[in-house]
Design a protein around this motif. Structure first.
Motif, PDB file in Angstrom:
ATOM      1  N   TYR A  20      40.980  16.676  54.415  1.00 30.37           N
ATOM      2  CA  TYR A  20      39.819  15.781  54.438  1.00 30.37           C
ATOM      3  C   TYR A  20      39.499  15.446  52.991  1.00 30.37           C
ATOM      4  O   TYR A  20      39.097  16.344  52.235  1.00 30.37           O
ATOM      5  CB  TYR A  20      38.605  16.452  55.070  1.00 30.37           C
ATOM      6  CG  TYR A  20      38.665  16.553  56.575  1.00 30.37           C
ATOM      7  CD1 TYR A  20      38.684  15.403  57.366  1.00 30.37           C
ATOM      8  CD2 TYR A  20      38.678  17.789  57.210  1.00 30.37           C
ATOM      9  CE1 TYR A  20      38.729  15.501  58.743  1.00 30.37           C
ATOM     10  CE2 TYR A  20      38.712  17.884  58.587  1.00 30.37           C
ATOM     11  CZ  TYR A  20      38.742  16.734  59.354  1.00 30.37           C
ATOM     12  OH  TYR A  20      38.790  16.816  60.717  1.00 30.37           O
ATOM     13  N   PRO A  44      36.776  33.633  58.754  1.00 32.75           N
ATOM     14  CA  PRO A  44      35.381  33.455  58.354  1.00 32.75           C
ATOM     15  C   PRO A  44      34.905  32.040  58.657  1.00 32.75           C
ATOM     16  O   PRO A  44      35.728  31.155  58.924  1.00 32.75           O
ATOM     17  CB  PRO A  44      35.398  33.696  56.845  1.00 32.75           C
ATOM     18  CG  PRO A  44      36.761  34.177  56.494  1.00 32.75           C
ATOM     19  CD  PRO A  44      37.675  33.836  57.626  1.00 32.75           C
ATOM     20  N   ASN A  45      33.619  31.835  58.569  1.00 36.30           N
ATOM     21  CA  ASN A  45      33.086  30.483  58.774  1.00 36.30           C
ATOM     22  C   ASN A  45      33.773  29.511  57.821  1.00 36.30           C
ATOM     23  O   ASN A  45      33.955  29.801  56.649  1.00 36.30           O
ATOM     24  CB  ASN A  45      31.581  30.456  58.507  1.00 36.30           C
ATOM     25  CG  ASN A  45      30.818  31.098  59.651  1.00 36.30           C
ATOM     26  OD1 ASN A  45      31.295  31.108  60.780  1.00 36.30           O
ATOM     27  ND2 ASN A  45      29.655  31.643  59.366  1.00 36.30           N
ATOM     28  N   GLY A  46      34.147  28.372  58.361  1.00 36.95           N
ATOM     29  CA  GLY A  46      34.766  27.343  57.523  1.00 36.95           C
ATOM     30  C   GLY A  46      36.245  27.561  57.263  1.00 36.95           C
ATOM     31  O   GLY A  46      36.854  26.837  56.482  1.00 36.95           O
ATOM     32  N   ALA A  47      36.849  28.564  57.933  1.00 35.92           N
ATOM     33  CA  ALA A  47      38.264  28.871  57.673  1.00 35.92           C
ATOM     34  C   ALA A  47      39.205  27.809  58.225  1.00 35.92           C
ATOM     35  O   ALA A  47      40.365  27.722  57.816  1.00 35.92           O
ATOM     36  CB  ALA A  47      38.622  30.231  58.262  1.00 35.92           C
ATOM     37  N   SER A  50      38.069  25.645  64.057  1.00 40.09           N
ATOM     38  CA  SER A  50      37.730  24.517  64.942  1.00 40.09           C
ATOM     39  C   SER A  50      38.648  23.332  64.672  1.00 40.09           C
ATOM     40  O   SER A  50      39.101  22.658  65.608  1.00 40.09           O
ATOM     41  CB  SER A  50      36.280  24.085  64.732  1.00 40.09           C
ATOM     42  OG  SER A  50      35.423  25.163  64.969  1.00 40.09           O
ATOM     43  N   THR A  51      38.924  23.085  63.407  1.00 39.36           N
ATOM     44  CA  THR A  51      39.794  21.953  63.067  1.00 39.36           C
ATOM     45  C   THR A  51      41.176  22.153  63.687  1.00 39.36           C
ATOM     46  O   THR A  51      41.764  21.218  64.251  1.00 39.36           O
ATOM     47  CB  THR A  51      39.912  21.814  61.530  1.00 39.36           C
ATOM     48  OG1 THR A  51      38.592  21.706  60.985  1.00 39.36           O
ATOM     49  CG2 THR A  51      40.718  20.595  61.150  1.00 39.36           C
ATOM     50  N   GLU A 162      34.509  29.971  69.670  1.00 40.33           N
ATOM     51  CA  GLU A 162      33.337  30.842  69.472  1.00 40.33           C
ATOM     52  C   GLU A 162      32.493  30.956  70.751  1.00 40.33           C
ATOM     53  O   GLU A 162      31.284  30.681  70.741  1.00 40.33           O
ATOM     54  CB  GLU A 162      32.456  30.304  68.335  1.00 40.33           C
ATOM     55  CG  GLU A 162      33.173  30.186  66.994  1.00 40.33           C
ATOM     56  CD  GLU A 162      32.988  31.389  66.076  1.00 40.33           C
ATOM     57  OE1 GLU A 162      32.383  32.396  66.513  1.00 40.33           O
ATOM     58  OE2 GLU A 162      33.467  31.333  64.942  1.00 40.33           O
ATOM     59  N   ALA A 313      30.293  18.742  53.396  1.00 42.78           N
ATOM     60  CA  ALA A 313      31.373  18.519  54.356  1.00 42.78           C
ATOM     61  C   ALA A 313      30.979  18.983  55.744  1.00 42.78           C
ATOM     62  O   ALA A 313      31.372  18.396  56.735  1.00 42.78           O
ATOM     63  CB  ALA A 313      32.637  19.255  53.904  1.00 42.78           C
ATOM     64  N   ALA A 316      29.256  16.339  57.508  1.00 41.18           N
ATOM     65  CA  ALA A 316      30.194  15.319  57.989  1.00 41.18           C
ATOM     66  C   ALA A 316      30.839  15.807  59.280  1.00 41.18           C
ATOM     67  O   ALA A 316      31.028  15.054  60.222  1.00 41.18           O
ATOM     68  CB  ALA A 316      31.271  15.063  56.940  1.00 41.18           C
ATOM     69  N   TYR A 317      31.117  17.078  59.302  1.00 36.10           N
ATOM     70  CA  TYR A 317      31.770  17.649  60.470  1.00 36.10           C
ATOM     71  C   TYR A 317      30.846  17.586  61.674  1.00 36.10           C
ATOM     72  O   TYR A 317      31.238  17.188  62.767  1.00 36.10           O
ATOM     73  CB  TYR A 317      32.163  19.085  60.156  1.00 36.10           C
ATOM     74  CG  TYR A 317      32.822  19.809  61.287  1.00 36.10           C
ATOM     75  CD1 TYR A 317      32.513  21.128  61.557  1.00 36.10           C
ATOM     76  CD2 TYR A 317      33.759  19.179  62.099  1.00 36.10           C
ATOM     77  CE1 TYR A 317      33.125  21.804  62.585  1.00 36.10           C
ATOM     78  CE2 TYR A 317      34.381  19.848  63.136  1.00 36.10           C
ATOM     79  CZ  TYR A 317      34.047  21.154  63.374  1.00 36.10           C
ATOM     80  OH  TYR A 317      34.653  21.818  64.409  1.00 36.10           O
ATOM     81  N   GLN A 320      30.811  14.319  63.059  1.00 35.93           N
ATOM     82  CA  GLN A 320      32.024  13.964  63.766  1.00 35.93           C
ATOM     83  C   GLN A 320      32.046  14.599  65.151  1.00 35.93           C
ATOM     84  O   GLN A 320      32.571  14.036  66.090  1.00 35.93           O
ATOM     85  CB  GLN A 320      33.232  14.454  62.961  1.00 35.93           C
ATOM     86  CG  GLN A 320      34.489  13.768  63.423  1.00 35.93           C
ATOM     87  CD  GLN A 320      35.700  14.629  63.183  1.00 35.93           C
ATOM     88  OE1 GLN A 320      35.638  15.848  63.222  1.00 35.93           O
ATOM     89  NE2 GLN A 320      36.807  13.967  62.929  1.00 35.93           N
TER      90      GLN A 320
HETATM   91  N1  LIG Z   1      35.523  15.764  59.737  1.00 38.07           N
HETATM   92  C1  LIG Z   1      35.472  16.508  58.635  1.00 38.07           C
HETATM   93  N2  LIG Z   1      35.315  15.947  57.425  1.00 38.07           N
HETATM   94  C2  LIG Z   1      35.287  16.691  56.313  1.00 38.07           C
HETATM   95  N3  LIG Z   1      35.391  18.039  56.306  1.00 38.07           N
HETATM   96  C3  LIG Z   1      35.538  18.662  57.471  1.00 38.07           C
HETATM   97  C4  LIG Z   1      35.589  17.939  58.710  1.00 38.07           C
HETATM   98  N4  LIG Z   1      35.764  18.827  59.712  1.00 38.07           N
HETATM   99  C5  LIG Z   1      35.796  20.045  59.135  1.00 38.07           C
HETATM  100  N5  LIG Z   1      35.664  19.956  57.806  1.00 38.07           N
HETATM  101  C6  LIG Z   1      35.654  21.057  56.839  1.00 38.07           C
HETATM  102  O1  LIG Z   1      36.802  21.807  57.102  1.00 38.07           O
HETATM  103  C7  LIG Z   1      36.563  23.188  56.851  1.00 38.07           C
HETATM  104  C8  LIG Z   1      36.952  23.975  58.076  1.00 38.07           C
HETATM  105  O2  LIG Z   1      36.003  23.728  59.100  1.00 38.07           O
HETATM  106  P1  LIG Z   1      36.140  24.326  60.570  1.00 38.07           P
HETATM  107  O3  LIG Z   1      34.938  23.928  61.334  1.00 38.07           O
HETATM  108  O4  LIG Z   1      37.465  23.968  61.114  1.00 38.07           O
HETATM  109  O5  LIG Z   1      36.098  25.871  60.267  1.00 38.07           O
HETATM  110  P2  LIG Z   1      35.820  27.059  61.266  1.00 38.07           P
HETATM  111  O6  LIG Z   1      36.772  28.142  60.902  1.00 38.07           O
HETATM  112  O7  LIG Z   1      35.853  26.584  62.669  1.00 38.07           O
HETATM  113  O8  LIG Z   1      34.386  27.522  60.836  1.00 38.07           O
HETATM  114  P3  LIG Z   1      33.016  27.507  61.629  1.00 38.07           P
HETATM  115  O9  LIG Z   1      33.098  28.672  62.560  1.00 38.07           O
HETATM  116  O10 LIG Z   1      32.014  27.683  60.552  1.00 38.07           O
HETATM  117  O11 LIG Z   1      32.959  26.165  62.324  1.00 38.07           O
HETATM  118  C9  LIG Z   1      35.105  23.295  56.472  1.00 38.07           C
HETATM  119  O12 LIG Z   1      35.002  23.276  55.082  1.00 38.07           O
HETATM  120  C10 LIG Z   1      34.517  22.045  57.050  1.00 38.07           C
HETATM  121  O13 LIG Z   1      33.366  21.677  56.339  1.00 38.07           O
END
Ligand SMILES: Nc1ncnc2c1ncn2[C@@H]1O[C@H](COP(=O)(O)OP(=O)(O)OP(=O)(O)O)[C@@H](O)[C@H]1O
Length: 361
Positions: A20, A44-47, A50-51, A162, A313, A316-317, A320
């Motif tokens: 991204y 961890p959070n943000g790892a 979800s993406t 989660e 970010a 933004a997520y 989305q």
């Molecule tokens: N559409 C997007 N645009 C920009 N950044 C994004 C987008 N989607 C996710 N991110 C960024 O990608 C990184 C991974 O996010 P993701 O949600 O996949 O992590 P996660 O492991 O599921 O954590 P959480 O449990 O906190 O959601 C984060 O820094 C998030 O801010």
């Protein structure tokens, strides 16, 4: 079900990468998720959990690499809801629609026979509140409704993002047992969490990521046995003991006096080893104790430096995530959940999900 005699895994991720802007949030991930066990997707959070799940489900396009379900990308799956179900956001439901109405709508939109609706409502223990508006459901009831939606097409592959977040202990136990029952039926179950302890109670296998990179892909047993043991030892002849330990090749570090007297700390040794060396040198001990790192400590150590702190970010997520939900066209009112549950949470014991018919794969 697994394709007998072949090595076709139900979910396969190969070199999956997502960028991204300037951020590489998923980096060259490669792993398979097998049927018959619950696989924890930990980080961890943000790892990037979800993406990654969204890419597996065809909701995000990989920058490079590929994710397949039963050998095909999501876009190429025939009748996708009969092959894969997912719970990404339990609050994704029209607040004025009843639980049954929500599922009927999903079934109709995806060509799934209407009789499945009452079946999955019963599987998740929501029959009694099926006519109530989903907008008034507690989080636990919403999670059950989300799981019912994921099961609607009787898929062999399930992804849950989660699912225990924010649930009370009863709800957590219910979900844990339900996931295991689904895996026992031969399904492939991938469950994300940022809590290792929770995952160690739910999953048999772990895929651990930090900053989008693969950190571990192992059984829960192997992962947790990597926990480090720290030995603490006290002796009135501490200097001599330290020399004796060093002669035996063991490195010890002096600990500050915590009121019980000076002590030494050693990593990756057993209390037996330290005790034997002391005895062989005729050195008396006043304390010899071993401490195994907790699961969360192991996890924190492994993912150290891999914790992503959400900044702009994450906003933004969130924005989305308001887009087309998984499993059908967008609904109105997403995220407008509120209000107390109409009838409290359904207190019935977890039911076994309907036996998985298989045959999809
Ligand atoms: N559409 C997007 N645009 C920009 N950044 C994004 C987008 N989607 C996710 N991110 C960024 O990608 C990184 C991974 O996010 P993701 O949600 O996949 O992590 P996660 O492991 O599921 O954590 P959480 O449990 O906190 O959601 C984060 O820094 C998030 O801010």
């Amino acid at each position: 079900m697994a394709r007998s005699g072949t090595l076709t895994f139900m979910i396969s991720v190969q070199g999956l990468t997502k960028v991204y802007g300037k951020n590489q949030v998923v980096s060259n991930l490669t792993f398979d998720v097998k049927p018959g066990v619950v696989t924890g997707f930990l980080g961890p959070n943000g790892a990037g959990k979800s993406t990654t799940m969204r890419m597996i489900l065809g909701l995000d396009r990989p920058t490079s690499g590929v994710a397949t379900i039963n050998g095909a990308t999501y876009q190429k799956l025939k009748n996708p809801l009969t092959q894969v179900g997912a719970l990404l956001d339990a609050k994704w439901v029209h607040p004025n629609r009843s639980a049954r109405g929500h599922l009927r709508w999903m079934a109709a939109a995806n060509g799934i026979p209407a009789h499945r609706v009452d079946q999955v409502l019963s599987d998740v223990g929501l029959t009694e509140v099926a006519g109530k508006k989903a907008g008034g459901f507690s989080l636990g009831m919403s999670q059950r409704l989300g799981i019912a939606g994921a099961l609607l097409g009787d898929p062999g592959v399930l992804l849950f993002d989660e699912p225990v977040n924010g649930l009370d202990p009863e709800g957590i136990v219910w979900i844990r047992q339900f996931m295991r029952a689904l895996a026992d039926q031969g399904r492939t179950v991938l469950v994300s969490s940022h809590l290792l302890t929770e995952m160690s109670l739910t999953a048999e296998h772990l895929i651990v990521i930090g900053r989008g990179q693969l950190i571990a892909n192992s059984s829960v047993k192997d992962f947790t046995s990597s926990a480090q043991v720290t030995v603490r030892v006290r002796s009135p002849r501490l200097g001599e003991l330290q020399s004796a330990l060093a002669s035996a090749g063991l490195r010890s570090v002096p600990l500050p006096d915590d009121g019980t007297g000076p002590a030494l700390s050693l990593e990756n040794v057993t209390t037996d080893q330290v005790g034997d060396i002391a005895a062989a040198n005729g050195i008396g001990l006043h304390e010899l104790s071993g401490k195994t790192a907790s699961l969360e400590e192991v996890f924190m150590t492994m993912t150290a430096g891999a914790v992503e702190y959400h900044g702009d970010a994450s906003m933004a997520y969130s924005a989305q995530q308001q887009q087309a939900p998984y499993g059908g066209p967008p609904q109105q009112g997403q995220g407008q959940y509120g209000g107390p549950p109409p009838g409290g949470s359904p207190n019935q014991a977890p039911q076994q999900p309907k036996q998985f018919g298989g045959g999809q794969a």
